[in-house]
Design a protein around this motif. Structure first.
Motif: not given
Length: 285
Positions: A163-176
């Motif tokens: 998942r982290l190797d992807r770029t441009g992914a949107e992150l919500g606060p709990y994802d962050a």
């Protein structure tokens, strides 16, 4: 620089005695009153299920008995606080997570058994929930911190890296929050630094109606502390110290859907806020 004194801590303790759950009272005593870890561990046991997972309102907004992934992360945090990273409960948690892991290697945010009991309205899930970075990354990060040796951890770590190797992914606060926990504790530090650099802009731009910069930087040595300038952190620490209520506790700023959860969350929040202030040297005791 705003700091809290022993008088503030005593007020907080009186608040805990009047309002908080037993487990959070024992956590407070452990951290701020010279208490022993054994009562914390004893108070945690009733939240554990026979399958090795946790439910039973350890996460206050999940009132059911069924094991869910997010209460497991709460349990790992509490075990760590009590110096019990090698407790057999850690292995039982990983064993349980193996049983709810999807084919791509992660666990869902919430399992369909959530529907079997009262819960906050934001705890929703489809019939076949997908794996999610939240809470998989948090769980993996906390198990890495505990130096767990379990096959599930490698499976989950691989999921997180993909998942982290992807770029441009949107992150919500709990994802962050989940990503930061994983990157703070995963052993491959070079890869963690590279991933943090790649996602730093997205992490720094996360917005929430009830998270501040401090929520992403609960300790000064973590990666989240790099997301905002020191003056922002200092100002929020001052505001956090000032936010202690006259009753001695800290309040919550998210919805209360049934009355008991406000008391439970406030007790939990009071411990967490004092731990954060102590991490930044804001307790003058």
């Amino acid at each position: 620089m705003r700091t809290l004194t022993s008088e503030h801590i005593e007020r907080a303790w009186q608040f805990m005695l009047l309002n908080a759950r037993v487990i959070d009272r024992h956590r407070f005593a452990l951290h701020f009153r010279g208490g022993a870890p054994a009562p914390v561990l004893a108070a945690l046991r009733p939240y554990e299920n026979p399958d090795g997972g946790y439910g039973n309102a350890l996460e206050p907004d999940l009132r059911g008995t069924a094991s869910q992934p997010v209460p497991a992360q709460h349990a790992l945090e509490i075990l760590h606080e009590a110096g019990a990273d090698h407790d057999p409960a850690v292995t039982r948690i990983a064993d349980h997570l193996t049983t709810v892991t999807t084919p791509d290697g992660g666990v869902p945010f919430v399992l369909p058994t959530v529907r079997d009991a009262p819960r906050a309205p934001w705890w929703q899930t489809p019939d076949d929930p997908p794996a999610a970075i939240n809470p998989t990354a948090t769980l993996a990060g906390l198990l890495h911190r505990a130096r767990a040796d379990h096959p599930w951890l490698q499976t989950a770590t691989d999921f997180c890296w993909r998942r982290l190797d992807r770029t441009g992914a949107e992150l919500g606060p709990y994802d962050a929050l989940a990503v930061l926990t994983f990157l703070d504790h995963v052993p491959d530090r070079d890869r963690a630094e590279a991933a943090f650099t790649r996602h730093r802009g997205a992490l720094a731009s996360v917005r929430s109606d009830h998270h501040t910069a401090l929520d992403f930087a609960p300790r000064p040595g973590g990666l989240g502390a790099r997301l905002h300038p020191p003056h922002t952190i200092d100002a929020e620490l001052d505001a956090l110290a000032d936010a202690q209520h006259d009753d001695g506790g800290w309040d919550i700023d998210f919805p209360v859907w049934t009355p008991v959860t406000r008391h439970e969350w406030r007790g939990l929040q009071t411990v967490e806020r004092l731990l954060l202030l102590r991490a930044y040297g804001r307790l003058d005791t």
